[in-house]
Design a protein around this motif. Structure first.
Motif, PDB file in Angstrom:
ATOM      1  N   THR A 161       6.140   7.647   9.914  1.00  8.80           N
ATOM      2  CA  THR A 161       5.626   6.591  10.784  1.00  8.80           C
ATOM      3  C   THR A 161       6.515   6.505  12.013  1.00  8.80           C
ATOM      4  O   THR A 161       7.741   6.361  11.884  1.00  8.80           O
ATOM      5  N   ILE A 162       5.923   6.608  13.192  1.00  7.09           N
ATOM      6  CA  ILE A 162       6.698   6.559  14.437  1.00  7.09           C
ATOM      7  C   ILE A 162       6.814   5.114  14.896  1.00  7.09           C
ATOM      8  O   ILE A 162       5.805   4.437  15.127  1.00  7.09           O
ATOM      9  N   ALA A 163       8.026   4.635  15.029  1.00  7.30           N
ATOM     10  CA  ALA A 163       8.266   3.250  15.459  1.00  7.30           C
ATOM     11  C   ALA A 163       7.977   3.095  16.947  1.00  7.30           C
ATOM     12  O   ALA A 163       8.291   3.973  17.748  1.00  7.30           O
ATOM     13  N   ASP A 164       7.369   1.974  17.296  1.00  7.16           N
ATOM     14  CA  ASP A 164       7.060   1.680  18.694  1.00  7.16           C
ATOM     15  C   ASP A 164       8.164   0.795  19.256  1.00  7.16           C
ATOM     16  O   ASP A 164       8.066  -0.431  19.260  1.00  7.16           O
ATOM     17  N   ALA A 165       9.229   1.421  19.689  1.00  3.56           N
ATOM     18  CA  ALA A 165      10.380   0.672  20.215  1.00  3.56           C
ATOM     19  C   ALA A 165      11.173   1.572  21.158  1.00  3.56           C
ATOM     20  O   ALA A 165      10.963   2.785  21.203  1.00  3.56           O
ATOM     21  N   GLU A 166      12.058   0.963  21.915  1.00  4.04           N
ATOM     22  CA  GLU A 166      12.889   1.720  22.846  1.00  4.04           C
ATOM     23  C   GLU A 166      14.113   2.270  22.114  1.00  4.04           C
ATOM     24  O   GLU A 166      14.666   1.616  21.225  1.00  4.04           O
ATOM     25  N   LEU A 167      14.537   3.482  22.523  1.00  6.30           N
ATOM     26  CA  LEU A 167      15.668   4.130  21.871  1.00  6.30           C
ATOM     27  C   LEU A 167      16.955   3.329  22.050  1.00  6.30           C
ATOM     28  O   LEU A 167      17.864   3.399  21.220  1.00  6.30           O
ATOM     29  N   GLY A 168      17.041   2.543  23.115  1.00  9.84           N
ATOM     30  CA  GLY A 168      18.238   1.739  23.351  1.00  9.84           C
ATOM     31  C   GLY A 168      18.501   0.731  22.248  1.00  9.84           C
ATOM     32  O   GLY A 168      19.614   0.233  22.104  1.00  9.84           O
ATOM     33  N   ASN A 169      17.456   0.412  21.465  1.00  9.29           N
ATOM     34  CA  ASN A 169      17.601  -0.555  20.374  1.00  9.29           C
ATOM     35  C   ASN A 169      17.789   0.130  19.025  1.00  9.29           C
ATOM     36  O   ASN A 169      17.749  -0.527  17.979  1.00  9.29           O
ATOM     37  N   ALA A 170      18.000   1.454  19.029  1.00  8.50           N
ATOM     38  CA  ALA A 170      18.012   2.221  17.784  1.00  8.50           C
ATOM     39  C   ALA A 170      19.077   1.754  16.800  1.00  8.50           C
ATOM     40  O   ALA A 170      18.804   1.580  15.609  1.00  8.50           O
ATOM     41  N   ALA A 171      20.302   1.560  17.267  1.00  8.88           N
ATOM     42  CA  ALA A 171      21.393   1.189  16.358  1.00  8.88           C
ATOM     43  C   ALA A 171      21.125  -0.151  15.689  1.00  8.88           C
ATOM     44  O   ALA A 171      21.290  -0.290  14.467  1.00  8.88           O
ATOM     45  N   ASP A 172      20.694  -1.132  16.462  1.00  6.57           N
ATOM     46  CA  ASP A 172      20.394  -2.450  15.889  1.00  6.57           C
ATOM     47  C   ASP A 172      19.222  -2.370  14.923  1.00  6.57           C
ATOM     48  O   ASP A 172      19.241  -2.982  13.846  1.00  6.57           O
ATOM     49  N   ALA A 173      18.195  -1.624  15.314  1.00  6.62           N
ATOM     50  CA  ALA A 173      17.004  -1.508  14.463  1.00  6.62           C
ATOM     51  C   ALA A 173      17.341  -0.834  13.139  1.00  6.62           C
ATOM     52  O   ALA A 173      16.812  -1.205  12.082  1.00  6.62           O
ATOM     53  N   LEU A 174      18.246   0.151  13.167  1.00  5.99           N
ATOM     54  CA  LEU A 174      18.648   0.840  11.939  1.00  5.99           C
ATOM     55  C   LEU A 174      19.456  -0.101  11.048  1.00  5.99           C
ATOM     56  O   LEU A 174      19.247  -0.176   9.837  1.00  5.99           O
ATOM     57  N   THR A 175      20.373  -0.827  11.654  1.00  3.01           N
ATOM     58  CA  THR A 175      21.213  -1.758  10.900  1.00  3.01           C
ATOM     59  C   THR A 175      20.391  -2.873  10.269  1.00  3.01           C
ATOM     60  O   THR A 175      20.648  -3.291   9.125  1.00  3.01           O
ATOM     61  N   ASN A 176      19.369  -3.346  11.008  1.00  5.47           N
ATOM     62  CA  ASN A 176      18.544  -4.449  10.515  1.00  5.47           C
ATOM     63  C   ASN A 176      17.433  -4.001   9.570  1.00  5.47           C
ATOM     64  O   ASN A 176      16.657  -4.841   9.075  1.00  5.47           O
ATOM     65  N   GLY A 177      17.331  -2.699   9.336  1.00 11.94           N
ATOM     66  CA  GLY A 177      16.318  -2.197   8.422  1.00 11.94           C
ATOM     67  C   GLY A 177      14.924  -2.112   9.008  1.00 11.94           C
ATOM     68  O   GLY A 177      13.945  -1.901   8.278  1.00 11.94           O
ATOM     69  N   GLN A 178      14.798  -2.261  10.337  1.00 11.10           N
ATOM     70  CA  GLN A 178      13.477  -2.156  10.967  1.00 11.10           C
ATOM     71  C   GLN A 178      12.994  -0.711  11.024  1.00 11.10           C
ATOM     72  O   GLN A 178      11.796  -0.459  11.095  1.00 11.10           O
ATOM     73  N   ILE A 179      13.922   0.224  11.014  1.00 10.67           N
ATOM     74  CA  ILE A 179      13.596   1.643  10.984  1.00 10.67           C
ATOM     75  C   ILE A 179      14.477   2.316   9.927  1.00 10.67           C
ATOM     76  O   ILE A 179      15.503   1.765   9.517  1.00 10.67           O
ATOM     77  N   ASP A 180      14.045   3.498   9.504  1.00 13.31           N
ATOM     78  CA  ASP A 180      14.843   4.257   8.537  1.00 13.31           C
ATOM     79  C   ASP A 180      15.701   5.311   9.212  1.00 13.31           C
ATOM     80  O   ASP A 180      16.655   5.827   8.614  1.00 13.31           O
ATOM     81  N   GLY A 181      15.355   5.637  10.443  1.00 12.46           N
ATOM     82  CA  GLY A 181      16.111   6.657  11.156  1.00 12.46           C
ATOM     83  C   GLY A 181      15.666   6.751  12.599  1.00 12.46           C
ATOM     84  O   GLY A 181      14.674   6.139  13.003  1.00 12.46           O
ATOM     85  N   PHE A 182      16.439   7.489  13.386  1.00 10.89           N
ATOM     86  CA  PHE A 182      16.038   7.721  14.779  1.00 10.89           C
ATOM     87  C   PHE A 182      16.486   9.103  15.220  1.00 10.89           C
ATOM     88  O   PHE A 182      17.373   9.718  14.617  1.00 10.89           O
ATOM     89  N   VAL A 183      15.825   9.583  16.253  1.00 14.56           N
ATOM     90  CA  VAL A 183      16.125  10.898  16.815  1.00 14.56           C
ATOM     91  C   VAL A 183      16.641  10.690  18.230  1.00 14.56           C
ATOM     92  O   VAL A 183      16.039   9.959  19.022  1.00 14.56           O
ATOM     93  N   THR A 184      17.754  11.313  18.532  1.00 19.53           N
ATOM     94  CA  THR A 184      18.324  11.189  19.867  1.00 19.53           C
ATOM     95  C   THR A 184      18.962  12.500  20.274  1.00 19.53           C
ATOM     96  O   THR A 184      19.357  13.306  19.426  1.00 19.53           O
ATOM     97  N   ALA A 185      19.026  12.734  21.560  1.00 18.82           N
ATOM     98  CA  ALA A 185      19.665  13.945  22.080  1.00 18.82           C
ATOM     99  C   ALA A 185      20.729  13.541  23.082  1.00 18.82           C
ATOM    100  O   ALA A 185      20.500  12.698  23.947  1.00 18.82           O
ATOM    101  N   GLY A 186      21.892  14.129  22.945  1.00 18.52           N
ATOM    102  CA  GLY A 186      22.979  13.839  23.866  1.00 18.52           C
ATOM    103  C   GLY A 186      24.204  14.627  23.460  1.00 18.52           C
ATOM    104  O   GLY A 186      24.210  15.299  22.423  1.00 18.52           O
ATOM    105  N   SER A 187      25.220  14.561  24.268  1.00 20.45           N
ATOM    106  CA  SER A 187      26.475  15.203  23.907  1.00 20.45           C
ATOM    107  C   SER A 187      27.056  14.466  22.714  1.00 20.45           C
ATOM    108  O   SER A 187      26.771  13.292  22.487  1.00 20.45           O
ATOM    109  N   PHE A 188      27.819  15.176  21.912  1.00 22.72           N
ATOM    110  CA  PHE A 188      28.417  14.495  20.763  1.00 22.72           C
ATOM    111  C   PHE A 188      29.920  14.333  20.978  1.00 22.72           C
ATOM    112  O   PHE A 188      30.547  15.181  21.614  1.00 22.72           O
ATOM    113  N   PRO A 189      30.477  13.216  20.494  1.00 22.92           N
ATOM    114  CA  PRO A 189      29.804  12.134  19.776  1.00 22.92           C
ATOM    115  C   PRO A 189      28.968  11.245  20.703  1.00 22.92           C
ATOM    116  O   PRO A 189      29.458  10.814  21.751  1.00 22.92           O
TER     117      PRO A 189
END
Length: 324
Positions: free
Chosen positions: A175-203
């Motif tokens: 299921t693809i969540a309808d939300a902005e990637l900027g909220n990914a960390a909060d959404a994961l912590t709050n259980g609104q999503i199970d995971g997220f995909v992001t691209a960037g330099s690591f860390p």
């Protein structure tokens, strides 16, 4: 007559000194360079700031790099056709070669000046992260089945993530969540999503934020899966994120810094030389620079700027024949 000759010699010497002074650059002159980066607040914009500070320090203020916000790599390349002088920008090399060939995003906006773009040096690659809540258990891409995943919109990570779901038969299984990637960390912590995909330099900052507030795991790919994507194999070392104690195999999109032939050879030489000499210091301050190595030039698609090529030759660093 002798007095006249002496006066004439003095006059000629004075003219020579004046000519040299006019023709030579001042030792205190600043070389100003515009650096087109990414959206402010992103890791790539922060890299630009770090690079600007390193270049200023490494040249005793001789090079002033002004970091400019950008809406993306396509804009960066497009501006290369219009910007004069010392314009430096970041982009995937494949995008630069597409511009020179008048293909892809540039098919309807071709410009002969795209052929004047030249390579300087690599910067940290765009690395795919598949982040899931929890630790242990299945760490393959199949772990996304039956889960709610945030992809975001409009970014390379969102586009690439959607492509991977299709490649590996997962599109109808998540299921693809309808939300902005900027909220990914909060959404994961709050259980609104199970995971997220992001691209960037690591860390990556958003993955660091997520790992600081909840247990996470990074999904890893097989070599066969990596090959199927057509992208470069990348390993995120164990310990890059809290709680992730094993290497993660994923993919990345190389990113390089480019200039145009309007930049002088001396400026390109100084810029490239100072970057590599400051690289260790950059990496000590920000770990994402650790993954940058001369071998990444193998991903280049257009020739080196002659000034940059001069530095690589002097330093004895490996350069693919196709870039010379």
């Amino acid at each position: 007559m002798r007095v006249f000759q002496q006066r004439a010699s003095v006059a000629v010497a004075a003219l020579l000194v004046t000519a040299i002074a006019v023709g030579a650059p001042s030792a205190s002159a600043e070389e100003r360079i515009a650096y087109k980066s990414a959206k402010s607040g992103t890791s790539y914009y922060q890299m630009g700031v770090e690079l600007a500070n390193a270049l200023k320090a490494g040249t005793d203020g001789g090079v002033i790099l002004t970091v400019e916000e950008s809406q993306g790599s396509v804009q960066n390349v497009m501006e290369a056709a219009a910007r004069p002088g010392n314009y430096v920008f970041t982009a995937p090399p494949s995008l630069v070669s597409a511009a020179a060939a008048g293909k892809g995003a540039f098919e309807k906006r071709p410009n002969p000046r795209f052929a004047d773009i030249r390579t300087l040096f690599p910067i940290p690659s765009l690395t795919m992260h598949f982040v899931m809540a929890g630790d242990g258990g299945d760490q393959s891409l199949e772990a996304m089945v039956g889960k709610t995943i945030l992809l975001g919109k409009g970014s390379f990570g969102a586009t690439e993530g959607e492509k991977y779901l299709g490649l590996f038969g997962l599109t109808d299984k998540v299921t693809i969540a309808d939300a902005e990637l900027g909220n990914a960390a909060d959404a994961l912590t709050n259980g609104q999503i199970d995971g997220f995909v992001t691209a960037g330099s690591f860390p990556a900052p958003n993955v660091i934020e997520a790992s600081a507030t909840t247990k996470i795991k990074l999904l890893t790919m097989s070599d066969a899966e990596v090959e199927k994507t057509g992208q470069t194999r990348q390993v995120i070392p164990a310990g890059s994120y809290a709680g992730v104690d094993a290497d993660t195999v994923t993919t990345s999109l190389p990113v390089l810094a480019f200039a145009t032939t309007e930049m002088s050879d001396d400026t390109a030489y100084l810029l490239t030389k100072t970057f590599w000499e400051a690289k260790a210091q950059l990496a000590a301050a920000s770990p994402w620079w650790k993954a940058v190595a001369p071998e990444l030039l193998a991903n280049g698609a257009v020739k080196l700027h002659p000034g940059a090529a001069r530095y690589y030759k002097e330093a004895g660093l490996p350069v693919p024949d196709g870039l010379l």
